[in-house]
Design an enzyme around this catalytic site. Structure first.
Site, PDB file in Angstrom:
ATOM      1  N   ILE A 122     -10.317   3.535  -0.296  1.00  0.00           N
ATOM      2  CA  ILE A 122     -11.410   2.847  -1.006  1.00  0.00           C
ATOM      3  C   ILE A 122     -10.936   1.619  -1.767  1.00  0.00           C
ATOM      4  O   ILE A 122     -11.740   0.868  -2.289  1.00  0.00           O
ATOM      5  CB  ILE A 122     -12.136   3.796  -1.993  1.00  0.00           C
ATOM      6  CG1 ILE A 122     -11.130   4.512  -2.915  1.00  0.00           C
ATOM      7  CG2 ILE A 122     -13.031   4.771  -1.258  1.00  0.00           C
ATOM      8  CD1 ILE A 122     -11.793   5.299  -4.025  1.00  0.00           C
ATOM      9  N   GLY A 123      -9.654   1.411  -1.821  1.00  0.00           N
ATOM     10  CA  GLY A 123      -9.175   0.231  -2.534  1.00  0.00           C
ATOM     11  C   GLY A 123      -7.741  -0.080  -2.176  1.00  0.00           C
ATOM     12  O   GLY A 123      -6.957   0.806  -1.823  1.00  0.00           O
ATOM     13  N   GLY A 125      -4.733  -2.685  -3.697  1.00  0.00           N
ATOM     14  CA  GLY A 125      -4.316  -3.731  -4.614  1.00  0.00           C
ATOM     15  C   GLY A 125      -3.000  -4.301  -4.142  1.00  0.00           C
ATOM     16  O   GLY A 125      -2.569  -4.057  -3.004  1.00  0.00           O
ATOM     17  N   GLY A 126      -2.350  -5.055  -5.005  1.00  0.00           N
ATOM     18  CA  GLY A 126      -1.070  -5.653  -4.650  1.00  0.00           C
ATOM     19  C   GLY A 126       0.034  -4.618  -4.539  1.00  0.00           C
ATOM     20  O   GLY A 126       1.034  -4.823  -3.849  1.00  0.00           O
ATOM     21  N   TYR A 127      -0.128  -3.491  -5.227  1.00  0.00           N
ATOM     22  CA  TYR A 127       0.963  -2.520  -5.310  1.00  0.00           C
ATOM     23  C   TYR A 127       0.602  -1.137  -4.781  1.00  0.00           C
ATOM     24  O   TYR A 127       1.458  -0.277  -4.652  1.00  0.00           O
ATOM     25  CB  TYR A 127       1.411  -2.356  -6.772  1.00  0.00           C
ATOM     26  CG  TYR A 127       1.805  -3.660  -7.392  1.00  0.00           C
ATOM     27  CD1 TYR A 127       3.084  -4.169  -7.191  1.00  0.00           C
ATOM     28  CD2 TYR A 127       0.900  -4.397  -8.136  1.00  0.00           C
ATOM     29  CE1 TYR A 127       3.449  -5.383  -7.731  1.00  0.00           C
ATOM     30  CE2 TYR A 127       1.255  -5.619  -8.691  1.00  0.00           C
ATOM     31  CZ  TYR A 127       2.529  -6.101  -8.471  1.00  0.00           C
ATOM     32  OH  TYR A 127       2.881  -7.312  -8.999  1.00  0.00           O
ATOM     33  N   ALA A 128      -0.678  -0.929  -4.553  1.00  0.00           N
ATOM     34  CA  ALA A 128      -1.084   0.443  -4.278  1.00  0.00           C
ATOM     35  C   ALA A 128      -2.259   0.515  -3.320  1.00  0.00           C
ATOM     36  O   ALA A 128      -2.988  -0.456  -3.129  1.00  0.00           O
ATOM     37  CB  ALA A 128      -1.476   1.111  -5.592  1.00  0.00           C
ATOM     38  N   VAL A 130      -5.630   3.069  -2.688  1.00  0.00           N
ATOM     39  CA  VAL A 130      -6.392   4.085  -3.415  1.00  0.00           C
ATOM     40  C   VAL A 130      -7.302   4.817  -2.434  1.00  0.00           C
ATOM     41  O   VAL A 130      -8.025   4.185  -1.654  1.00  0.00           O
ATOM     42  CB  VAL A 130      -7.220   3.440  -4.558  1.00  0.00           C
ATOM     43  CG1 VAL A 130      -8.010   4.501  -5.316  1.00  0.00           C
ATOM     44  CG2 VAL A 130      -6.310   2.683  -5.521  1.00  0.00           C
ATOM     45  N   LYS A 144      -4.265   7.232  -6.271  1.00  0.00           N
ATOM     46  CA  LYS A 144      -3.610   5.922  -6.165  1.00  0.00           C
ATOM     47  C   LYS A 144      -2.161   6.142  -5.734  1.00  0.00           C
ATOM     48  O   LYS A 144      -1.393   6.786  -6.443  1.00  0.00           O
ATOM     49  CB  LYS A 144      -3.680   5.213  -7.525  1.00  0.00           C
ATOM     50  CG  LYS A 144      -2.977   3.875  -7.571  1.00  0.00           C
ATOM     51  CD  LYS A 144      -3.298   3.115  -8.849  1.00  0.00           C
ATOM     52  CE  LYS A 144      -2.466   1.847  -8.972  1.00  0.00           C
ATOM     53  NZ  LYS A 144      -2.851   1.021 -10.112  1.00  0.00           N
ATOM     54  N   ASP A 239      -4.078  -7.665 -17.076  1.00  0.00           N
ATOM     55  CA  ASP A 239      -4.647  -7.913 -15.743  1.00  0.00           C
ATOM     56  C   ASP A 239      -6.145  -7.590 -15.730  1.00  0.00           C
ATOM     57  O   ASP A 239      -6.653  -6.935 -14.820  1.00  0.00           O
ATOM     58  CB  ASP A 239      -3.895  -7.093 -14.686  1.00  0.00           C
ATOM     59  CG  ASP A 239      -4.006  -7.709 -13.294  1.00  0.00           C
ATOM     60  OD1 ASP A 239      -4.465  -8.865 -13.182  1.00  0.00           O
ATOM     61  OD2 ASP A 239      -3.648  -7.028 -12.316  1.00  0.00           O
TER      62      ASP A 239
HETATM   63  N1  LIG Z   1     -10.731   5.728  -9.952  1.00  0.00           N
HETATM   64  C1  LIG Z   1     -11.167   4.927  -8.987  1.00  0.00           C
HETATM   65  N2  LIG Z   1     -12.353   5.138  -8.402  1.00  0.00           N
HETATM   66  C2  LIG Z   1     -12.816   4.333  -7.420  1.00  0.00           C
HETATM   67  N3  LIG Z   1     -12.137   3.268  -6.939  1.00  0.00           N
HETATM   68  C3  LIG Z   1     -10.938   2.997  -7.486  1.00  0.00           C
HETATM   69  C4  LIG Z   1     -10.387   3.811  -8.532  1.00  0.00           C
HETATM   70  N4  LIG Z   1      -9.186   3.291  -8.887  1.00  0.00           N
HETATM   71  C5  LIG Z   1      -9.008   2.206  -8.114  1.00  0.00           C
HETATM   72  N5  LIG Z   1     -10.038   2.019  -7.261  1.00  0.00           N
HETATM   73  C6  LIG Z   1     -10.203   0.937  -6.284  1.00  0.00           C
HETATM   74  O1  LIG Z   1      -8.919   0.550  -5.802  1.00  0.00           O
HETATM   75  C7  LIG Z   1      -8.664  -0.837  -6.104  1.00  0.00           C
HETATM   76  C8  LIG Z   1      -7.184  -1.038  -6.372  1.00  0.00           C
HETATM   77  O2  LIG Z   1      -6.772  -0.241  -7.470  1.00  0.00           O
HETATM   78  P1  LIG Z   1      -5.706  -0.762  -8.529  1.00  0.00           P
HETATM   79  O3  LIG Z   1      -6.229  -2.021  -9.129  1.00  0.00           O
HETATM   80  O4  LIG Z   1      -5.410   0.335  -9.482  1.00  0.00           O
HETATM   81  O5  LIG Z   1      -4.461  -1.057  -7.563  1.00  0.00           O
HETATM   82  P2  LIG Z   1      -3.252  -2.068  -7.777  1.00  0.00           P
HETATM   83  O6  LIG Z   1      -2.441  -2.099  -6.522  1.00  0.00           O
HETATM   84  O7  LIG Z   1      -2.535  -1.694  -9.032  1.00  0.00           O
HETATM   85  O8  LIG Z   1      -4.024  -3.445  -7.955  1.00  0.00           O
HETATM   86  P3  LIG Z   1      -3.458  -4.864  -8.443  1.00  0.00           P
HETATM   87  O9  LIG Z   1      -3.093  -5.634  -7.215  1.00  0.00           O
HETATM   88  O10 LIG Z   1      -4.645  -5.465  -9.168  1.00  0.00           O
HETATM   89  O11 LIG Z   1      -2.313  -4.594  -9.362  1.00  0.00           O
HETATM   90  C9  LIG Z   1      -9.600  -1.152  -7.288  1.00  0.00           C
HETATM   91  O12 LIG Z   1      -9.931  -2.525  -7.343  1.00  0.00           O
HETATM   92  C10 LIG Z   1     -10.815  -0.304  -6.952  1.00  0.00           C
HETATM   93  O13 LIG Z   1     -11.637  -0.959  -6.007  1.00  0.00           O
END
Ligand SMILES: Nc1ncnc2c1ncn2[C@@H]1O[C@H](COP(=O)(O)OP(=O)(O)OP(=O)(O)O)[C@@H](O)[C@H]1O
Length: 411
Positions: A122-123, A125-128, A130, A144, A239
């Site tokens: 569902i998501g 990001g740059g590092y993860a 989800v 995540k 961020d």
């Molecule tokens: N608890 C949650 N419920 C639903 N969707 C989520 C949840 N946590 C994260 N997401 C989805 O996953 C995406 C990426 O999560 P997150 O920002 O924590 O990852 P990241 O890799 O740390 O991102 P970044 O590149 O911003 O550092 C979020 O923008 C959101 O769309």
């Protein structure tokens, strides 16, 4: 100055582990000797105990090692992170934790997410990545999984994000349920059914109503105020952006992604970082130019978020045009119609719109000193303009308009 916290907090261990002497420095009003005394003080908490655990497993003198090398070394000696991570979640109430966090096995996480299937992604990001998941008890979660970066960085990010998430407790911050450290590093969060603000604002055919946008602005401001001033330690998120604002069932915003967040010791004026992180379009000028990080870094990013809510435009559009540069001249000339998202079809509350644009124009001020604190931003959004009286009104075109309309009985 009142001290918000003793040594029994994540900050001790996080400072010990993650303070990178080479890449970061700080400007401190605190005498060095005092700071050193605090760091060398006898461990009194389980956080310190955790540090002791790491220390006991290191054969080299600790002082000669980079904090992350210490952790890495200890991880090699421990069969896994299993011995270390539970120490981040003591059962005691002294950490303000409402419920103890759960440790999940890889099998449990695989079962919950359909083996991390693409349909449940569902998501990203740059590092993860989800994944949506459903636990055995039927609870919906977001898992995540850290995917990118060097091992050192991943461990650092994982422990740092988990440490901060375990510490914060506010209706407008994302909820950590547990973690999993088998076969990778996983954070298990409450699932936000509407996903992120970015997905609703830009990825959905349905336009977010003004009422919801206003609720998101106010809730996010409250969440940030809590991080800056309301929880035990000053936290700068670093961020704030639409992708990091999750939405609950009833569109309550929750700040998530604490991967870059910093604990700021009470007496430090700011942090200076040399490693460039964050998201273009949201970065404050003093951070871009000098790496300066403090609460006003978040205030600037929050101002950009307000502009996104009002205009429905991205912080940086596809041609890399900055929303701030686009909006500034319009704010100056009070061209509200130009600023407002056409998708709203003029269906908004004028008073709230003016207050939101007033807050936005103050938050994106070039000078961090001239930006309001989040406490003032919350007041402005709530229509209490007493805190902006001391600011230079002539620079804020919306001031008179907002005050006039707020006072007008017709509105
Ligand atoms: N608890 C949650 N419920 C639903 N969707 C989520 C949840 N946590 C994260 N997401 C989805 O996953 C995406 C990426 O999560 P997150 O920002 O924590 O990852 P990241 O890799 O740390 O991102 P970044 O590149 O911003 O550092 C979020 O923008 C959101 O769309």
């Amino acid at each position: 100055m009142e001290k918000k916290e003793g040594t029994s907090s994540p900050v001790g261990v996080l400072e010990d582990y993650f303070r990178s002497e080479e890449s970061e420095s700080c400007s401190s009003k605190e005498p060095t000797s005092d700071l050193e005394a605090r760091r060398s003080s006898k461990p009194t908490s389980r956080w310190r105990g955790l540090f002791q655990l790491v220390r006991s497993r290191s054969k080299k003198p600790l002082a000669t090692l980079h904090p992350l090398s210490v952790l890495k070394l200890s991880l090699r000696r421990c069969s896994s992170m299993r011995e270390i991570v539970p120490n981040l979640f003591p059962n005691s109430d002294s950490y303000n934790l409402k419920s103890p966090r759960t440790s999940f096995t890889l099998y449990e996480l695989q079962a919950a997410t359909g083996n991390f299937s693409q349909e449940n992604l569902i998501g990203k990001g740059g590092y993860a990545e989800v994944y949506r998941g459903c636990l055995k008890n039927g609870k919906l979660v977001a898992v995540k999984r850290l995917t990118r970066g060097k091992l050192d960085e991943m461990i650092g990010d994982f422990l740092s994000e988990m440490g901060i998430m375990a510490h914060v407790n506010h209706p407008n911050t994302a909820k950590l349920i547990g973690y999993g450290i088998d076969g990778g590093m996983h954070l298990v969060l409450e699932l936000s059914p509407h996903g992120s603000l970015a997905s609703k604002l830009y990825g959905s055919k349905e336009t977010l109503t003004w009422k919801i946008r206003h609720k998101i602005a106010l809730g996010t401001a409250e969440g940030l105020l809590y991080l800056h001033e309301g929880c035990q330690r000053r936290i700068v998120h670093r961020d704030i952006k639409a992708a990091n604002i999750l939405l609950t069932e009833d569109f309550e915003p929750q700040i998530c992604d604490f991967g870059l967040a910093k604990w700021l010791p009470e007496h430090w004026t700011h942090h200076i970082v040399s490693k460039f992180e964050g998201t273009f379009g949201y970065l404050a000028p003093e951070y871009l130019m000098h790496g300066i990080v403090d609460e006003k870094t978040d205030v600037f990013a929050f101002g950009v978020l307000l502009l996104e809510l009002v205009s429905g435009r991205r912080a940086l559009d596809y041609s890399q045009q900055s929303l701030v540069l686009w909006a500034k001249p319009l704010l100056k000339k009070s061209e509200i119609r130009e600023l407002v998202d056409p998708g709203l079809a003029n269906d908004y509350n004028t008073k709230q719109m003016n207050l939101m644009l007033l807050a936005a124009s103050l938050c994106i001020h070039q000078s961090s000193l001239r930006r309001p604190r989040m406490a003032q931003v919350v007041q402005i959004l709530n229509g209490n303009l007493s805190s902006v009286k001391c600011m230079n009104k002539s620079r804020v075109a919306f001031f008179r308009k907002a005050v006039a309309e707020y006072k007008s009985p017709k509105n």
